[in-house]
Scaffold this active site. Structure first.
Site, PDB file in Angstrom:
ATOM      1  CD  GLU A 161      13.332  -5.359  -3.062  1.00 36.56           C
ATOM      2  OE1 GLU A 161      13.257  -4.158  -2.601  1.00 36.56           O
ATOM      3  OE2 GLU A 161      13.617  -5.368  -4.204  1.00 36.56           O
TER       4      GLU A 161
ATOM      5  CD  GLU B 168      -5.504   5.818 -10.575  1.00 41.90           C
ATOM      6  OE1 GLU B 168      -5.667   7.142 -10.814  1.00 41.90           O
ATOM      7  OE2 GLU B 168      -4.474   5.132 -10.823  1.00 41.90           O
TER       8      GLU B 168
END
Length: 307
Positions: free
Chosen positions: A90, A121
């Site tokens: 963004e 992870e």
């Protein structure tokens, strides 16, 4: 009951603890379920407020890295990684920065954005490999609710070894890894409404911290004028209308004058704004902006020191 509910906290991961306020959540009507969730969510802004001094240190490190020609790197897995990707994506359209200056590294790559790949992870070596291109003077931010996700730990350790500054964003004030980073942003959100679902309060806290951190960095870098998004450029008719409104707000001039200035500036909002504010030709405004690193305020002082 207290001992059983506190198991997660005793293990050092507060977000994994069982929340005594929501143990009957599955017995309630819909509206009451929502009220319980909302009551938990209300705690998050206050928890974020307590760590703002640490967020400010992270902002300063991000600004130093970007001003020095470096980058900011985010590292995360699962929800944390997705929020990092969102924040990174963004910034170019909102603040006009070059894509790639704020880079999000998500464990498992793009495929893990839409479909969870849980085992990545746990791969500390993968984190270290993903951090291989981090350079001296850059800034690496690890995002993990538990504060100890191996992928993130591996990435930040590798980044530090390569000369980068590091920060950790978590919801675990007791995370031992927090002592290894330059800035430890530990938001104490406590146990989730649904045990271990860190997409909830911990995720909300992460979003608030990332929003505040990246926005403050952009403000410090002069990517706004007042509270206006003057780094948005007019690339289509919708944006052109938005930019003209911004120019009207910033200058107090009429829309026709602002539209003409924008056209003369080739659609560059900051050039048009500086041209209008200081009554100089667009090429003069563009030169002043370049000399000021893109900051309208600094460019104004360069043209008119008394401003």
């Amino acid at each position: 009951m207290t001992d059983r509910l506190s198991v997660g906290v005793l293990q050092g991961v507060p977000t994994e603890g069982r929340n005594p306020r929501t143990v009957d959540i599955d017995l309630l009507p819909t509206l009451d379920v929502l009220r319980l969730i909302n009551a938990e969510d209300e705690q998050v802004p206050g928890a974020v407020a307590k760590v703002l001094p640490q967020v400010a240190k992270a902002v300063d490190l991000a600004v130093d890295a970007l001003r020095g020609g470096g980058r900011v790197h985010y590292f995360g897995a699962g929800t944390s990684g997705r929020l990092a990707v969102l924040d990174s994506a963004e910034l170019p359209p909102t603040f006009g920065i070059e894509p790639g200056l704020v880079v999000a590294h998500h464990a498992g790559g793009l495929g893990a954005l839409s479909q969870a790949i849980e085992d990545v992870e746990d791969d500390e070596d993968l984190g270290a490999r993903d951090a291989e291109d981090v350079r001296v003077g850059e800034f690496a931010v690890g995002i993990t609710a538990s504060g100890r996700t191996p992928y993130v730990v591996g990435a930040l350790r590798a980044a530090a070894e390569q000369g980068a500054h590091t920060a950790l964003i978590s919801s675990n004030p007791a995370a031992a890894f927090g002592a290894e980073v330059d800035v430890n942003i530990a938001v104490e959100t406590g146990p989730e409404a649904v045990t271990g679902s860190t997409r909830m309060k911990a995720g909300t806290a992460t979003k608030l911290v990332l929003n505040a951190m990246s926005t403050a960095a952009m403000v410090r870098l002069g990517r706004t004028y007042s509270n206006l998004m003057v780094s948005v450029n007019a690339l289509n008719s919708k944006l052109r209308g938005r930019v003209i409104k911004i120019l009207v707000e910033a200058t107090g001039l009429d829309a026709e004058t602002c539209a003409a200035a924008l056209a003369s500036a080739g659609g560059d909002t900051r050039t048009a704004l500086l041209s209008l504010l200081c009554d100089v030709p667009p090429d003069h405004a563009a030169e002043a902006l370049a000399a000021a690193g893109g900051s309208v305020r600094d460019a104004m002082r360069g043209i008119r020191p008394e401003v």
